[in-house]
Motif scaffolding. Structure first.
Motif, PDB file in Angstrom:
ATOM      1  N   SER A 179      49.210  44.314  36.077  1.00 17.62           N
ATOM      2  CA  SER A 179      47.956  44.726  35.595  1.00 17.62           C
ATOM      3  C   SER A 179      47.254  45.979  35.749  1.00 17.62           C
ATOM      4  O   SER A 179      46.460  46.262  35.319  1.00 17.62           O
ATOM      5  N   GLY A 180      48.200  46.818  36.491  1.00 21.55           N
ATOM      6  CA  GLY A 180      47.768  48.015  36.833  1.00 21.55           C
ATOM      7  C   GLY A 180      46.484  48.220  37.738  1.00 21.55           C
ATOM      8  O   GLY A 180      46.106  47.255  38.405  1.00 21.55           O
ATOM      9  N   PRO A 181      45.801  49.494  37.979  1.00 21.23           N
ATOM     10  CA  PRO A 181      44.962  49.411  38.936  1.00 21.23           C
ATOM     11  C   PRO A 181      43.517  49.118  38.554  1.00 21.23           C
ATOM     12  O   PRO A 181      42.618  48.925  39.293  1.00 21.23           O
ATOM     13  N   GLY A 182      43.477  48.647  37.004  1.00 19.47           N
ATOM     14  CA  GLY A 182      42.081  48.262  36.765  1.00 19.47           C
ATOM     15  C   GLY A 182      41.180  49.257  36.344  1.00 19.47           C
ATOM     16  O   GLY A 182      39.962  48.909  35.800  1.00 19.47           O
ATOM     17  N   SER A 226      54.047  42.133  43.320  1.00 18.13           N
ATOM     18  CA  SER A 226      55.147  42.167  42.019  1.00 18.13           C
ATOM     19  C   SER A 226      54.373  41.688  40.770  1.00 18.13           C
ATOM     20  O   SER A 226      54.271  42.141  39.642  1.00 18.13           O
ATOM     21  N   LEU A 268      51.039  41.671  40.653  1.00 22.26           N
ATOM     22  CA  LEU A 268      49.925  42.853  40.409  1.00 22.26           C
ATOM     23  C   LEU A 268      50.145  44.092  39.528  1.00 22.26           C
ATOM     24  O   LEU A 268      49.407  44.619  38.695  1.00 22.26           O
ATOM     25  N   LYS A 269      51.352  44.179  39.543  1.00 23.74           N
ATOM     26  CA  LYS A 269      51.770  45.439  39.386  1.00 23.74           C
ATOM     27  C   LYS A 269      51.694  45.613  37.452  1.00 23.74           C
ATOM     28  O   LYS A 269      51.399  46.675  37.138  1.00 23.74           O
TER      29      LYS A 269
END
Lengths: 181, 180
Positions: free
Chosen positions: A15-18, A10, A12-13
Protein backbone atom coordinates in the motif's frame (compact mmCIF):
# COMPACT_ATOMS: atom_id res chain seq x y z
CA UNK A 1 -9.86 -2.01 5.44
CA UNK A 2 -8.73 -4.56 8.02
CA UNK A 3 -5.16 -5.79 7.91
CA UNK A 4 -4.13 -9.08 9.52
CA UNK A 5 -2.07 -8.36 12.61
CA UNK A 6 0.49 -11.05 11.80
CA UNK A 7 3.01 -10.18 9.08
CA UNK A 8 1.33 -6.87 8.91
CA UNK A 9 4.38 -5.14 7.44
CA UNK A 10 4.48 -7.54 4.51
CA UNK A 11 0.88 -6.71 3.74
CA UNK A 12 1.31 -2.96 4.25
CA UNK A 13 4.32 -2.71 1.98
CA UNK A 14 2.10 -2.97 -1.10
CA UNK A 15 0.00 0.00 0.00
CA UNK A 16 2.97 2.32 0.41
CA UNK A 17 3.16 5.15 2.93
CA UNK A 18 -0.16 6.70 1.88
CA UNK A 19 1.22 10.02 0.70
CA UNK A 20 0.08 11.74 -2.49
CA UNK A 21 0.83 15.06 -4.18
CA UNK A 22 -1.04 17.64 -6.28
CA UNK A 23 -1.88 16.40 -9.75
CA UNK A 24 0.82 17.21 -12.27
CA UNK A 25 3.22 18.25 -9.54
CA UNK A 26 6.24 16.82 -11.31
CA UNK A 27 5.38 18.46 -14.65
CA UNK A 28 7.35 21.61 -15.19
CA UNK A 29 9.28 21.16 -11.95
CA UNK A 30 12.52 21.76 -13.87
CA UNK A 31 11.41 25.23 -15.04
CA UNK A 32 10.32 26.24 -11.56
CA UNK A 33 13.52 25.01 -9.90
CA UNK A 34 15.78 26.60 -12.52
CA UNK A 35 13.91 29.87 -12.02
CA UNK A 36 14.27 29.45 -8.26
CA UNK A 37 17.98 28.89 -8.62
CA UNK A 38 18.38 32.04 -10.75
CA UNK A 39 16.45 34.09 -8.19
CA UNK A 40 18.63 32.73 -5.41
CA UNK A 41 21.75 33.62 -7.37
CA UNK A 42 20.51 37.18 -7.97
CA UNK A 43 19.64 37.50 -4.31
CA UNK A 44 23.05 36.17 -3.33
CA UNK A 45 24.91 38.47 -5.69
CA UNK A 46 23.00 41.44 -4.26
CA UNK A 47 23.87 40.33 -0.76
CA UNK A 48 27.54 39.89 -1.64
CA UNK A 49 27.51 43.34 -3.30
CA UNK A 50 26.14 44.89 -0.12
CA UNK A 51 28.73 43.03 1.94
CA UNK A 52 31.42 44.24 -0.46
CA UNK A 53 30.28 47.84 -0.11
CA UNK A 54 30.24 47.51 3.65
CA UNK A 55 33.77 46.14 3.58
CA UNK A 56 34.90 49.04 1.34
CA UNK A 57 33.22 51.52 3.66
CA UNK A 58 35.28 50.29 6.56
CA UNK A 59 38.66 50.88 4.84
CA UNK A 60 39.61 54.41 3.70
CA UNK A 61 41.56 53.17 0.67
CA UNK A 62 44.54 55.52 1.14
CA UNK A 63 48.05 54.14 1.05
CA UNK A 64 51.42 55.42 2.23
CA UNK A 65 54.84 54.71 0.73
CA UNK A 66 56.60 51.62 2.06
CA UNK A 67 58.43 52.31 5.29
CA UNK A 68 56.78 55.71 5.67
CA UNK A 69 56.13 55.15 9.32
CA UNK A 70 59.71 54.11 10.01
CA UNK A 71 61.17 56.59 12.49
CA UNK A 72 64.01 57.85 10.18
CA UNK A 73 61.56 59.10 7.56
CA UNK A 74 59.25 60.99 9.83
CA UNK A 75 61.60 63.93 10.70
CA UNK A 76 59.85 64.42 13.96
CA UNK A 77 62.04 65.45 16.88
CA UNK A 78 61.10 63.40 19.87
CA UNK A 79 62.43 64.67 23.23
CA UNK A 80 64.84 62.23 24.79
CA UNK A 81 63.15 62.35 28.10
CA UNK A 82 59.62 63.33 28.50
CA UNK A 83 57.34 63.20 31.38
CA UNK A 84 54.15 61.30 30.88
CA UNK A 85 51.32 63.41 32.18
CA UNK A 86 48.11 61.75 32.97
CA UNK A 87 45.32 63.71 31.30
CA UNK A 88 42.81 62.21 33.61
CA UNK A 89 44.48 63.30 36.83
CA UNK A 90 45.22 66.75 35.36
CA UNK A 91 41.63 67.26 34.38
CA UNK A 92 40.43 66.03 37.72
CA UNK A 93 42.68 68.57 39.45
CA UNK A 94 41.63 71.41 37.15
CA UNK A 95 37.90 70.77 37.16
CA UNK A 96 37.92 69.64 40.75
CA UNK A 97 39.39 72.98 41.84
CA UNK A 98 36.91 74.90 39.73
CA UNK A 99 34.04 72.86 41.08
CA UNK A 100 35.04 73.57 44.66
CA UNK A 101 35.38 77.31 43.91
CA UNK A 102 31.99 77.37 42.15
CA UNK A 103 30.37 75.53 45.03
CA UNK A 104 31.79 78.01 47.54
CA UNK A 105 30.62 80.99 45.46
CA UNK A 106 27.17 79.48 45.10
CA UNK A 107 26.99 78.79 48.81
CA UNK A 108 28.04 82.36 49.72
CA UNK A 109 25.78 83.86 47.08
CA UNK A 110 22.76 81.93 48.29
CA UNK A 111 23.51 82.90 51.85
CA UNK A 112 23.89 86.55 50.80
CA UNK A 113 20.70 86.85 48.73
CA UNK A 114 18.44 84.70 50.88
CA UNK A 115 19.43 85.91 54.34
CA UNK A 116 17.32 88.46 56.29
CA UNK A 117 20.16 90.94 56.09
CA UNK A 118 20.29 90.91 52.28
CA UNK A 119 18.13 94.04 51.83
CA UNK A 120 20.15 95.99 54.33
CA UNK A 121 23.44 95.02 52.72
CA UNK A 122 22.20 95.98 49.23
CA UNK A 123 21.39 99.47 50.45
CA UNK A 124 24.96 99.78 51.60
CA UNK A 125 26.20 99.55 47.99
CA UNK A 126 27.35 102.85 46.59
CA UNK A 127 25.50 104.50 43.71
CA UNK A 128 28.65 104.32 41.61
CA UNK A 129 28.80 100.56 42.03
CA UNK A 130 25.18 100.22 40.97
CA UNK A 131 25.72 102.53 37.94
CA UNK A 132 28.77 100.56 36.90
CA UNK A 133 26.82 97.41 37.26
CA UNK A 134 24.05 98.73 35.02
CA UNK A 135 26.53 100.26 32.51
CA UNK A 136 28.29 96.92 32.27
CA UNK A 137 24.96 95.59 31.09
CA UNK A 138 24.72 93.18 33.99
CA UNK A 139 21.13 94.17 34.36
CA UNK A 140 18.64 95.41 31.82
CA UNK A 141 15.04 96.44 32.28
CA UNK A 142 12.67 97.35 29.53
CA UNK A 143 10.40 100.35 29.93
CA UNK A 144 7.58 97.92 30.58
CA UNK A 145 9.50 96.29 33.45
CA UNK A 146 10.06 99.72 35.01
CA UNK A 147 6.42 100.74 34.58
CA UNK A 148 5.39 97.46 36.16
CA UNK A 149 7.73 97.93 39.10
CA UNK A 150 6.56 101.52 39.72
CA UNK A 151 2.89 101.21 38.87
CA UNK A 152 1.98 103.36 41.87
CA UNK A 153 3.92 106.35 40.48
CA UNK A 154 2.34 108.66 37.95
CA UNK A 155 5.23 109.00 35.53
CA UNK A 156 3.52 111.38 33.17
CA UNK A 157 2.97 114.04 35.79
CA UNK A 158 5.95 113.66 38.01
CA UNK A 159 8.95 113.01 35.82
CA UNK A 160 8.88 115.54 32.97
CA UNK A 161 6.73 118.55 32.15
CA UNK A 162 5.31 119.04 28.65
CA UNK A 163 7.73 121.92 28.06
CA UNK A 164 10.71 119.79 28.97
CA UNK A 165 9.56 117.09 26.57
CA UNK A 166 9.12 119.63 23.74
CA UNK A 167 12.63 120.96 24.30
CA UNK A 168 13.98 117.40 24.32
CA UNK A 169 12.27 116.61 21.03
CA UNK A 170 13.46 119.82 19.41
CA UNK A 171 17.08 119.09 20.33
CA UNK A 172 17.02 115.41 19.63
CA UNK A 173 19.55 114.09 17.15
CA UNK A 174 17.86 111.27 15.27
CA UNK A 175 21.09 109.96 13.80
CA UNK A 176 22.62 109.56 17.25
CA UNK A 177 19.59 107.65 18.49
CA UNK A 178 19.74 105.36 15.48
CA UNK A 179 23.44 104.81 16.04
CA UNK A 180 22.97 104.11 19.72
CA UNK A 181 20.18 101.67 19.16
CA UNK B 1 29.42 5.83 -14.83
CA UNK B 2 30.64 7.56 -17.96
CA UNK B 3 27.29 9.28 -18.36
CA UNK B 4 27.51 10.53 -14.78
CA UNK B 5 31.00 11.91 -15.34
CA UNK B 6 29.85 13.71 -18.47
CA UNK B 7 26.88 15.15 -16.62
CA UNK B 8 29.11 16.43 -13.81
CA UNK B 9 31.48 18.06 -16.30
CA UNK B 10 28.55 19.72 -18.06
CA UNK B 11 27.21 20.98 -14.73
CA UNK B 12 30.53 22.70 -14.13
CA UNK B 13 30.63 24.29 -17.58
CA UNK B 14 28.75 27.66 -17.68
CA UNK B 15 27.66 27.00 -21.27
CA UNK B 16 25.96 23.70 -20.54
CA UNK B 17 25.13 23.92 -16.89
CA UNK B 18 21.49 25.03 -17.16
CA UNK B 19 20.57 22.23 -19.55
CA UNK B 20 22.48 19.73 -17.39
CA UNK B 21 20.77 21.03 -14.29
CA UNK B 22 17.40 20.42 -15.93
CA UNK B 23 18.47 16.90 -16.86
CA UNK B 24 19.63 16.24 -13.32
CA UNK B 25 16.26 17.40 -11.91
CA UNK B 26 14.32 15.30 -14.44
CA UNK B 27 16.27 12.18 -13.60
CA UNK B 28 16.14 12.36 -9.82
CA UNK B 29 13.12 14.50 -8.89
CA UNK B 30 10.69 11.69 -8.14
CA UNK B 31 12.87 9.43 -6.04
CA UNK B 32 14.31 12.34 -4.08
CA UNK B 33 10.85 13.82 -3.56
CA UNK B 34 9.50 10.62 -2.04
CA UNK B 35 12.56 10.20 0.13
CA UNK B 36 12.14 13.74 1.47
CA UNK B 37 8.39 13.44 1.74
CA UNK B 38 8.63 10.41 4.04
CA UNK B 39 10.84 12.43 6.40
CA UNK B 40 9.01 15.78 6.45
CA UNK B 41 5.52 14.30 5.73
CA UNK B 42 3.94 17.47 4.35
CA UNK B 43 3.87 18.05 0.57
CA UNK B 44 4.65 21.78 0.61
CA UNK B 45 7.60 21.26 2.92
CA UNK B 46 8.82 18.38 0.78
CA UNK B 47 8.66 20.67 -2.25
CA UNK B 48 10.74 23.35 -0.46
CA UNK B 49 13.30 20.84 0.74
CA UNK B 50 13.55 19.24 -2.70
CA UNK B 51 14.23 22.61 -4.29
CA UNK B 52 16.87 23.43 -1.67
CA UNK B 53 18.42 20.03 -2.26
CA UNK B 54 18.83 20.71 -5.98
CA UNK B 55 20.18 24.18 -5.30
CA UNK B 56 22.78 22.72 -2.94
CA UNK B 57 23.69 20.02 -5.43
CA UNK B 58 24.17 22.67 -8.10
CA UNK B 59 26.26 24.93 -5.90
CA UNK B 60 28.48 22.22 -4.51
CA UNK B 61 28.96 20.16 -7.63
CA UNK B 62 32.55 21.44 -7.83
CA UNK B 63 33.21 19.80 -4.47
CA UNK B 64 31.82 16.45 -5.55
CA UNK B 65 34.85 14.16 -5.56
CA UNK B 66 33.27 11.11 -7.13
CA UNK B 67 33.99 8.89 -4.10
CA UNK B 68 30.38 7.80 -4.23
CA UNK B 69 27.79 7.81 -6.98
CA UNK B 70 26.23 11.15 -7.77
CA UNK B 71 22.83 9.78 -6.86
CA UNK B 72 24.05 8.65 -3.41
CA UNK B 73 25.62 12.05 -2.86
CA UNK B 74 22.35 13.79 -3.77
CA UNK B 75 20.43 11.42 -1.54
CA UNK B 76 22.72 12.34 1.34
CA UNK B 77 22.16 16.05 0.71
CA UNK B 78 18.40 15.46 0.60
CA UNK B 79 18.54 13.54 3.89
CA UNK B 80 20.57 16.25 5.61
CA UNK B 81 18.33 19.00 4.23
CA UNK B 82 15.20 17.19 5.47
CA UNK B 83 16.57 16.63 8.97
CA UNK B 84 17.86 20.22 9.17
CA UNK B 85 14.45 21.41 8.07
CA UNK B 86 12.72 19.47 10.85
CA UNK B 87 15.25 20.60 13.44
CA UNK B 88 14.75 24.24 12.45
CA UNK B 89 10.99 23.85 12.61
CA UNK B 90 11.26 22.31 16.06
CA UNK B 91 13.58 25.08 17.22
CA UNK B 92 11.26 27.82 15.97
CA UNK B 93 8.27 26.11 17.59
CA UNK B 94 10.17 25.67 20.88
CA UNK B 95 9.59 21.94 20.93
CA UNK B 96 11.77 18.86 20.63
CA UNK B 97 12.01 16.89 17.39
CA UNK B 98 9.93 14.00 18.69
CA UNK B 99 7.02 16.31 19.63
CA UNK B 100 7.21 18.04 16.27
CA UNK B 101 7.08 14.74 14.40
CA UNK B 102 4.10 13.58 16.46
CA UNK B 103 2.35 16.82 15.60
CA UNK B 104 3.11 16.32 11.93
CA UNK B 105 1.79 12.77 11.91
CA UNK B 106 -1.41 13.88 13.65
CA UNK B 107 -1.83 16.58 10.98
CA UNK B 108 -1.91 13.84 8.32
CA UNK B 109 -5.54 13.08 9.17
CA UNK B 110 -6.53 16.49 7.85
CA UNK B 111 -3.99 16.50 5.00
CA UNK B 112 -5.59 16.33 1.55
CA UNK B 113 -2.39 14.75 0.25
CA UNK B 114 -2.49 11.81 2.63
CA UNK B 115 -4.63 9.01 1.25
CA UNK B 116 -3.66 6.39 3.77
CA UNK B 117 -6.14 4.44 5.84
CA UNK B 118 -6.06 3.95 9.59
CA UNK B 119 -3.37 1.27 9.52
CA UNK B 120 -1.13 3.37 7.25
CA UNK B 121 -1.62 6.28 9.64
CA UNK B 122 -0.60 3.99 12.52
CA UNK B 123 2.43 2.87 10.56
CA UNK B 124 3.55 6.50 10.29
CA UNK B 125 3.04 6.89 14.04
CA UNK B 126 5.11 3.74 14.61
CA UNK B 127 7.93 5.03 12.37
CA UNK B 128 8.28 8.31 14.23
CA UNK B 129 8.50 6.44 17.52
CA UNK B 130 11.89 5.10 16.33
CA UNK B 131 15.22 6.87 16.80
CA UNK B 132 16.03 9.21 13.88
CA UNK B 133 18.58 6.94 12.20
CA UNK B 134 16.29 3.91 12.42
CA UNK B 135 13.49 5.94 10.86
CA UNK B 136 15.73 6.66 7.88
CA UNK B 137 16.92 3.09 7.56
CA UNK B 138 13.39 1.72 7.79
CA UNK B 139 11.99 4.13 5.18
CA UNK B 140 14.83 3.52 2.73
CA UNK B 141 14.70 -0.24 3.03
CA UNK B 142 11.02 -0.93 3.58
CA UNK B 143 9.46 1.52 1.12
CA UNK B 144 12.29 2.14 -1.38
CA UNK B 145 13.94 -1.30 -1.38
CA UNK B 146 17.29 0.36 -1.37
CA UNK B 147 20.35 -1.85 -1.27
CA UNK B 148 22.36 -1.83 1.94
CA UNK B 149 25.50 -0.88 0.00
CA UNK B 150 23.88 2.27 -1.29
CA UNK B 151 22.39 3.06 2.11
CA UNK B 152 25.88 2.65 3.52
CA UNK B 153 27.17 5.34 1.13
CA UNK B 154 24.33 7.71 1.95
CA UNK B 155 24.25 7.29 5.72
CA UNK B 156 27.96 6.68 6.14
CA UNK B 157 27.26 3.56 8.19
CA UNK B 158 28.50 0.00 7.74
CA UNK B 159 26.29 -2.54 5.99
CA UNK B 160 26.25 -4.73 9.10
CA UNK B 161 25.09 -1.89 11.32
CA UNK B 162 22.39 -0.99 8.81
CA UNK B 163 21.10 -4.56 8.69
CA UNK B 164 20.93 -4.67 12.49
CA UNK B 165 19.28 -1.27 12.55
CA UNK B 166 16.62 -2.31 10.06
CA UNK B 167 15.96 -5.56 11.93
CA UNK B 168 15.41 -3.66 15.21
CA UNK B 169 13.25 -1.04 13.50
CA UNK B 170 11.05 -3.66 11.91
CA UNK B 171 10.55 -5.54 15.20
CA UNK B 172 9.66 -2.34 17.05
CA UNK B 173 7.15 -1.32 14.40
CA UNK B 174 5.49 -4.72 14.36
CA UNK B 175 5.21 -4.57 18.13
CA UNK B 176 3.79 -1.05 17.98
CA UNK B 177 1.19 -2.06 15.41
CA UNK B 178 0.19 -5.15 17.40
CA UNK B 179 -0.26 -3.12 20.57
CA UNK B 180 -2.07 -0.14 19.08
Amino acid sequence: MEHPKKNILSTLKKSGPGFSHPEGYFDGLEDRFVEGLKNKEVQQSEESLIQGLEAIGKSHGFKVPDGYFAQDNLNIVVPRSHKVISLVSKNIKKWGGLSIAASLLLFIGLRFFTSDNAQMELTELSNTDIENWIDADLISFSSYDIAEAYNDVNLENEMYSDEEIDVYIDNIDIENILLEN
Amino acid sequence: MLEEEVLIERLKDPLTREASYRALISTHKQRLYWHIRKIVMNHDDADDVLQNTFIKVFRHIDGFKGDSKLYSWMYRIATNESISFLNNKAKHSHMDLQTLQEQRVNNLKADVYFDGDEIQFKLQKAIISLPQKQQLVFNMKYFDDMKYEQMSEILDTSVGALKASYHHARKKIELYLLNN
